[in-house]
Structure formats: C-alpha cells, structure tokens
Design a protein around this motif. Structure first.
Motif, PDB file in Angstrom:
ATOM      1  N   LYS A 169       0.687  -1.453   0.206  1.00 67.59           N
ATOM      2  CA  LYS A 169      -0.465   0.054   0.020  1.00 67.59           C
ATOM      3  C   LYS A 169       1.026   1.648  -0.277  1.00 67.59           C
ATOM      4  O   LYS A 169       0.731   2.339  -0.359  1.00 67.59           O
ATOM      5  N   GLU A 170       2.075   1.168   0.247  1.00 68.70           N
ATOM      6  CA  GLU A 170       3.298   2.466   1.106  1.00 68.70           C
ATOM      7  C   GLU A 170       3.732   2.883  -0.694  1.00 68.70           C
ATOM      8  O   GLU A 170       3.365   3.994  -0.766  1.00 68.70           O
ATOM      9  N   LEU A 171       3.243   2.127  -1.429  1.00 69.88           N
ATOM     10  CA  LEU A 171       3.607   2.634  -2.918  1.00 69.88           C
ATOM     11  C   LEU A 171       3.184   3.478  -3.823  1.00 69.88           C
ATOM     12  O   LEU A 171       2.817   4.583  -4.444  1.00 69.88           O
ATOM     13  N   ASP A 173       0.567   4.986  -1.373  1.00 71.59           N
ATOM     14  CA  ASP A 173       0.160   6.197  -0.315  1.00 71.59           C
ATOM     15  C   ASP A 173       1.610   7.346  -1.491  1.00 71.59           C
ATOM     16  O   ASP A 173       1.174   8.604  -1.568  1.00 71.59           O
ATOM     17  N   SER A 174       2.835   6.417  -1.528  1.00 71.66           N
ATOM     18  CA  SER A 174       4.240   7.402  -1.855  1.00 71.66           C
ATOM     19  C   SER A 174       3.775   8.497  -3.590  1.00 71.66           C
ATOM     20  O   SER A 174       3.719   9.216  -3.086  1.00 71.66           O
ATOM     21  N   ALA A 175       2.560   7.508  -4.163  1.00 69.74           N
ATOM     22  CA  ALA A 175       2.786   7.849  -5.554  1.00 69.74           C
ATOM     23  C   ALA A 175       1.897   8.845  -5.335  1.00 69.74           C
ATOM     24  O   ALA A 175       1.516   9.929  -5.788  1.00 69.74           O
ATOM     25  N   ARG A 176       0.398   8.447  -4.054  1.00 70.80           N
ATOM     26  CA  ARG A 176      -0.558   9.837  -3.952  1.00 70.80           C
ATOM     27  C   ARG A 176       0.170  10.984  -3.442  1.00 70.80           C
ATOM     28  O   ARG A 176       0.154  12.535  -3.682  1.00 70.80           O
ATOM     29  N   ILE A 189       1.733   3.401 -11.779  1.00 72.08           N
ATOM     30  CA  ILE A 189       2.215   2.424 -10.693  1.00 72.08           C
ATOM     31  C   ILE A 189       1.820   0.642 -10.140  1.00 72.08           C
ATOM     32  O   ILE A 189       2.879  -0.599 -10.528  1.00 72.08           O
TER      33      ILE A 189
ATOM     34  N   LEU B  52      -3.346  11.500   4.336  1.00 74.09           N
ATOM     35  CA  LEU B  52      -3.437   9.823   4.061  1.00 74.09           C
ATOM     36  C   LEU B  52      -4.552   9.706   4.969  1.00 74.09           C
ATOM     37  O   LEU B  52      -5.284   8.508   4.258  1.00 74.09           O
ATOM     38  N   PHE B  81       8.806   6.608   3.180  1.00 73.39           N
ATOM     39  CA  PHE B  81       8.245   5.225   4.333  1.00 73.39           C
ATOM     40  C   PHE B  81       9.161   5.005   4.323  1.00 73.39           C
ATOM     41  O   PHE B  81      10.143   4.712   3.816  1.00 73.39           O
ATOM     42  N   ALA B  85       9.158   2.220  -0.781  1.00 69.85           N
ATOM     43  CA  ALA B  85       8.115   2.507  -1.620  1.00 69.85           C
ATOM     44  C   ALA B  85       8.809   3.389  -2.967  1.00 69.85           C
ATOM     45  O   ALA B  85       7.721   3.981  -3.272  1.00 69.85           O
ATOM     46  N   TYR B  87       9.023   2.927  -7.577  1.00 67.84           N
ATOM     47  CA  TYR B  87       8.254   2.625  -7.897  1.00 67.84           C
ATOM     48  C   TYR B  87       9.381   1.381  -8.776  1.00 67.84           C
ATOM     49  O   TYR B  87      10.350   1.674  -8.941  1.00 67.84           O
ATOM     50  N   PHE B  98       9.675  10.927 -10.617  1.00 70.19           N
ATOM     51  CA  PHE B  98       7.674  11.175 -10.701  1.00 70.19           C
ATOM     52  C   PHE B  98       7.668  12.604 -10.542  1.00 70.19           C
ATOM     53  O   PHE B  98       6.232  12.510 -10.502  1.00 70.19           O
TER      54      PHE B  98
END
Lengths: 280, 352
Positions: A169-171, A173-176, A189, B52, B81, B85, B87, B98
């Motif tokens: 899920k971190e991926l 959250d990070s993109a967000r 992603i 979040l 994180f 995290a 990509y 990104f």
C-alpha cells in the motif's frame, strides 16, 4: 564425502528419469497427432501397425484448398484476442476497485463476480442463445468475442486482483503524496508492477477461449463465424467421413501457439494460478 | 517552508481509537519527532498531516490555511516510507523524477533537478539502476532524493531507518539531519527509537495510547520528564522506577531509603533515577541509598552496566569500565540527589 555425493547423484538421476517419463507421457499425444496429420488418409485406418510411416502433406493441402481454414483461423484469432482485450479493459479497473477501495458490499460484489464461474455453461446456453438472437448477433465473430470475454471475466478479475493485493500500500501512498491521481497511480504504478499477473490472466483467458466449444457451436451456425475448435467437429461428419489426419493436424496447430506461450511464461503462470487459488 | 497546526485531532475507526486528542504547533523549518511505541498513534497522526488519512475530529492548518479537505496530492508534502516505496518498474532516475512529472514541473528542468537531488544524497552513479539492484542504504537515499527533488513545504518521514543495520542507521541519521538543516524544510519524523529522536529532533513529541504525553526539546524530555511513561521510554537503559512510600520526608521501598527529601508529599509514590545518576559506594563511610545484590555485570568497553536486585525488582546502574563484581555480592549504591524524580503512583504524573 564421496558416498554423500554418490547418493545425491543417484537421486538426481532418478529424478530426471521420472520427470523425463512424465514429460514424454504428456507430450506423446501431441506428437501422435503430428504423426497422424502428416500421413496419407489410407494409412491411418489400416488395422496393421506401421513402423515406417509414409510422409504426406495431403491433409495440409486439403485444409487450405477444400476448407476455408484461413477464415476459421482468422475468426479464432479475432475472437480470442478481442475477448482477452475486453477482459483486460474491464477487469483491471474492477480488480483495482476490489483490491483497494473500501466500500459497503465490496466483498459481496467480488463474490458475485466469481460466482458467475460456478455455473455449468450448459445451464445458461439456451438463454444466451436467445439473448444473442434478439440482439441480432448470431453467427458473428463479435458475439464470440463477447461470450468468451463474459466467460473469462471473473477469472481474469480475480487473478489480477490477487496480484494487486500483493503490491504494498505504501507504493500508492507514496505516489499520492508525490502528486499522482488515482488513474495515474493505476496506469503508471500498479499496471507496470503487476505486468506478470496481467500476462498470466491473459494467457489463461486465451487458453479457455481456444478450447471453448459449446457457446461457439451455439452462436456460430454457419462457417461464417466458425472457429478452429468448431471446424474440427466438421471433419467428423459429411460425405467424406471422419477425416482423421485433418483433425489431428488442426488439433496440433491449435496446440502449438498455446504451448509456446505457456512455456515462455510458465514461471508466472504457476504463480498466478496458485495465488488466485489461495488469496481470498 | 510551512508551519503546521494540529488542533483537537482525533482518529477513530469504528470503536477503535487511533488518535485521541492531539494539539500541536510545528514551527517553520522545525524538525519534530513523534516518538512512541507501536500503536501509539504517531504514524496515524503523520498520515493525517500527509492527507492519507482523514481526521475524525479536529483541524489541520498549513501556513494558516485549513487543509482538512485537501487531498494528499494537493498538500505539497513529501513522504519517505519505512519500506522506501520506490517504484519497482522505474529506474532510480525515473523514481526521483516522478513527483516532478506529476506536478507539471516544466520538462526542461527535470534533468537538472533530478541530478541535484541525487547529488545531495550521493547517488549520481546509480541513476540508471532499478531499485531492485540497490542496497538498503542506497534505496533509502533514493527515497530521500525523491522526497527532496521538488522542494516540498513539508517532509514527512515514517520510520525511514528501521530497515537498516545499526551502522548505516547512524550514517543516514546524520545525513538526514544535515539535509534538513541545509534545505530548511519543516520536517515531521516518526520513530520508536529514542536515540533517533534524541539526536534528530528540535522538539520531541512523546505519544502513547493516542495521546501526547509530553512535547519538548530532547533536553527537556530527558531531564524533565512529565510522567513515568516518558521517563521510562527515554534513556538506554531506561530510568529505574520503583514504587514505595514517602513518610516524614523519607522515601522507602525494598532496599531503598532516601531521607531528608525537600518535597511536601506523603503517601504512595514512585521514585525514579537514571542509571547514570547512581554510583557504587564501596567506601562504607559514604552515605548510600540502596542496598542490593549483584544480579549481572555487563562490560561494554567504555562503561559497565551493573544490574542490582532487591526483592523481585531489577535496578540498573552505569558504572565505570573497570568495575567488576561477583554475582550475588552485596553492594551499596548512592544516588545523585539533585537528579531524583518522584511521580504520583496512581496517575504516573511527576511530582517534582
């Protein structure tokens, strides 16, 4: 030391023997088909065993000259790839929603999607026939595309969903926080990260579609929409009797592309199948 | 650059409390560390700042602007994180780029900005690699570079070092602090490691059970703890806390007697003293406060940890490196009377 190595070697030897025998057992039907397909028709139906078969391309020539084989092939390819494409376009967003968003009834919806797979196809055959007749789609490749897509959609959705659940899920959250919208997260992603899963799902759908017979027979009433699998059935009737060598050759030709694809992606395939099975 | 104000922040999932009541004013360019055990609400609070998670109650302001309804991508925060995290399908270059692409930074500037960020974390030579081909420390630096590349208003770091080994952790800690000072970006850092908190923070926010226990500089938190939770969470080994009774200005507990106290309190009391504020008093003429038997001696090189036992309680003392004793030997310990702490036994709150 030496004795340990020897027992290890023996074990390896036995392993190869067993696996080799199993591989031979599995591949024999395909080779048998190839052998029948490349022999003259008279030779196939003789009661005596033949040790040195005669090579003949009779069946091959017959397929292309006497039958609209090219058209069947085209129909098959169009229906299969079209259906897989429809499946992916619908299943990826659906799987993403099932895997990531929280909403009331989400798990129920997931179950309903999967439950379409639990029905025996024969039960829905008649209603589907009427459905397509009323829609004026009988005897078209479009109808085949739709029906294959419908049959496979649930499995494709669930395989892709199980891959998506594996993405941390971190991926996202990070993109967000990096500023990506939901759609860009999915596109940039998630989809690249689950490419093996998408390929697996597509291949499984493809195999189902190639083997599909019942609905194709129902919908394709003339050679206009025949696919390879239904064409095969045509070689068993008619004035020429059962044309074994042509049947064998078509079956072998249909087997080749699936075989190549499965070998190429076998690592992903086994993972996809077990993941889809275990993850709830 | 930003000031962050949290007011009356609560977070509930059905009957489960994540954060009960958080009020906090984070100053511009400040590095604030949220410290607490797992499940104390520190990460949840940070995720609410990031956008979040949505707070159940309360308001979040950045530079005075109410941002409760802002999505994470509209808050101009960057987050690092615990699991990095990165990509996995993109090269390190693309990973760092990104956020620039997502925020419509003009394409012409990308190359320069990415290289600058990579240079700050010493990662220029790895830009072509995929995250999978990097070591843990390099991945962590790549994640940092991605966070700093677009100079956000706020940095959020969620236990960024907990997956690294001890040596690397120290190096990265220094680097993070250096970067934060250099870039002067308001930073919130979440950790359960008190050493990280002490070394990094301008101010530490100690949390437990969804509540802030104390806010203060590392010095204040260490030498002026507000309650037994803070006192025992900070310090390694942690503060010794013993429950006993004060009568006639004398504290008594098993093996301990501290007379002539300067506090007006009597009844059940907890007494606390840090291991480094205790001295072994072998000279019989010196006054001592505690008698017990030696339970364990652990030399570490620069000093020796002595564990004493009285009744069923262990008591930690830091002694000098040459100290040695047989197990079970009787020993007398004197306390630094300037550095004693007393807490209300029931509430845990500090009395003096």
């Amino acid at each position: 030391m030496a004795s340990i190595r020897r027992t290890g070697g023996e074990k390896l030897w036995i392993r190869y023997l067993i696996l080799g025998a199993w591989a031979l057992f599995c591949i024999t039907p395909a080779l048998w088909f190839l052998s029948i397909g490349l022999r003259p028709r008279t030779e196939i139906i003789t009661p005596q065993p033949i040790y040195w078969p005669t090579f003949s391309l009779d069946a091959w020539h017959m397929l292309w000259s006497d039958w609209p084989m090219a058209k069947y092939l085209r129909n098959s390819v169009a229906a299969i790839f079209g259906s897989v494409l429809i499946d992916l376009v619908l299943a990826i967003p659906a799987a993403y929603s099932l895997a990531r968003y929280e909403y009331r009834g989400r798990d129920d919806i997931g179950f309903y999607i999967l439950s379409t797979r639990m029905m025996a196809p024969a039960i829905v055959a008649i209603p589907i026939f009427f459905l397509f007749r009323n829609a004026g789609l009988l005897d078209t490749v479009w109808a085949l595309m739709l029906i294959y897509a419908a049959v496979n959609l649930s499995v494709v959705t669930w395989i892709i969903r199980s891959y998506m659940l594996d993405i941390p899920k971190e991926l996202e959250d990070s993109a967000r926080t990096d500023g990506a919208s939901d759609l860009r997260i999915l596109w940039e992603i998630i989809i690249p990260a689950i490419r093996p899963g998408i390929i697996t799902a597509a291949v499984i759908a493809m195999i189902f579609a190639i083997n599909e017979f019942l609905f194709t027979l129902l919908i394709a009433s003339t050679p206009k929409a025949y696919t390879m699998s239904v064409a095969l059935a045509n070689f068993t009737g008619g004035s020429d009797g059962v044309i074994y060598n042509a049947i064998a050759l078509v079956a072998f030709l249909a087997f080749i592309p699936v075989f190549i694809v499965v070998v190429a992606i076998q690592k992903h395939l086994s993972r996809g199948l077990t993941l889809g099975a275990v993850k709830g | 650059m930003a000031r962050i104000e949290l007011e009356g922040i609560q977070k509930r999932w059905g009957p489960v409390w994540g954060v009960r009541d958080v009020n906090l004013d984070i100053k511009d360019e400040e590095l604030v560390v949220f410290l607490g055990p797992s499940g104390c609400g520190k990460t949840t609070t940070m995720r609410m700042i990031a956008g979040l998670e949505e707070p159940t109650e309360g308001t979040i302001r950045m530079d005075g602007e109410l941002v409760n309804d802002f999505d994470a991508r509209d808050r101009d925060v960057a987050m690092v994180f615990q699991g990095y995290a990165l990509y996995p399908n993109m090269s390190i270059y693309e990973n760092i780029r990104f956020p620039l692409r997502m925020r419509d930074v003009p394409k012409a500037e990308h190359e320069k900005l990415v290289r600058e960020a990579a240079q700050l974390v010493e990662l220029e030579d790895y830009l072509d690699r995929k995250p999978g081909a990097l070591s843990g420390g390099q991945r962590q630096r790549a994640a940092l570079a991605r966070a700093i590349v677009r100079k956000p208003k706020v940095f959020l770091m969620d236990e960024p070092l907990s997956n690294l080994d001890a040596k690397l952790r120290h190096a990265m800690r220094v680097q993070i602090k250096h970067l934060q000072r250099q870039l002067r970006i308001t930073t919130v850092y979440v950790t359960h490691d008190q050493i990280e908190a002490m070394t990094l923070a301008d101010r530490i926010v100690v949390m437990d059970s969804g509540l802030i226990q104390q806010i203060g500089t590392p010095d204040e938190i260490y030498s002026d703890p507000a309650n037994t939770f803070v006192a025992s969470f900070i310090g390694s080994p942690p503060m010794n806390i013993v429950s006993g009774v004060i009568e006639n200005r004398t504290f008594r507990s098993e093996g301990i007697e501290i007379p002539e106290l300067q506090i007006d309190h009597s009844g059940p009391t907890s007494f606390g003293i840090r291991p480094e504020d205790c001295v072994v008093a072998r000279d019989a003429s010196r006054p001592s406060h505690f008698r017990g038997s030696v339970y364990g001696v652990e030399p570490t090189g620069d000093l020796t940890y002595l564990t004493m036992r009285a009744g069923d309680k262990n008591f930690e003392v830091k002694t000098d490196r040459s100290y040695r004793a047989d197990l079970g030997a009787e020993e007398r310990i004197a306390f630094d009377t300037e550095r004693m702490y007393f807490f209300d036994t029931e509430s845990g709150r500090r009395i003096t």
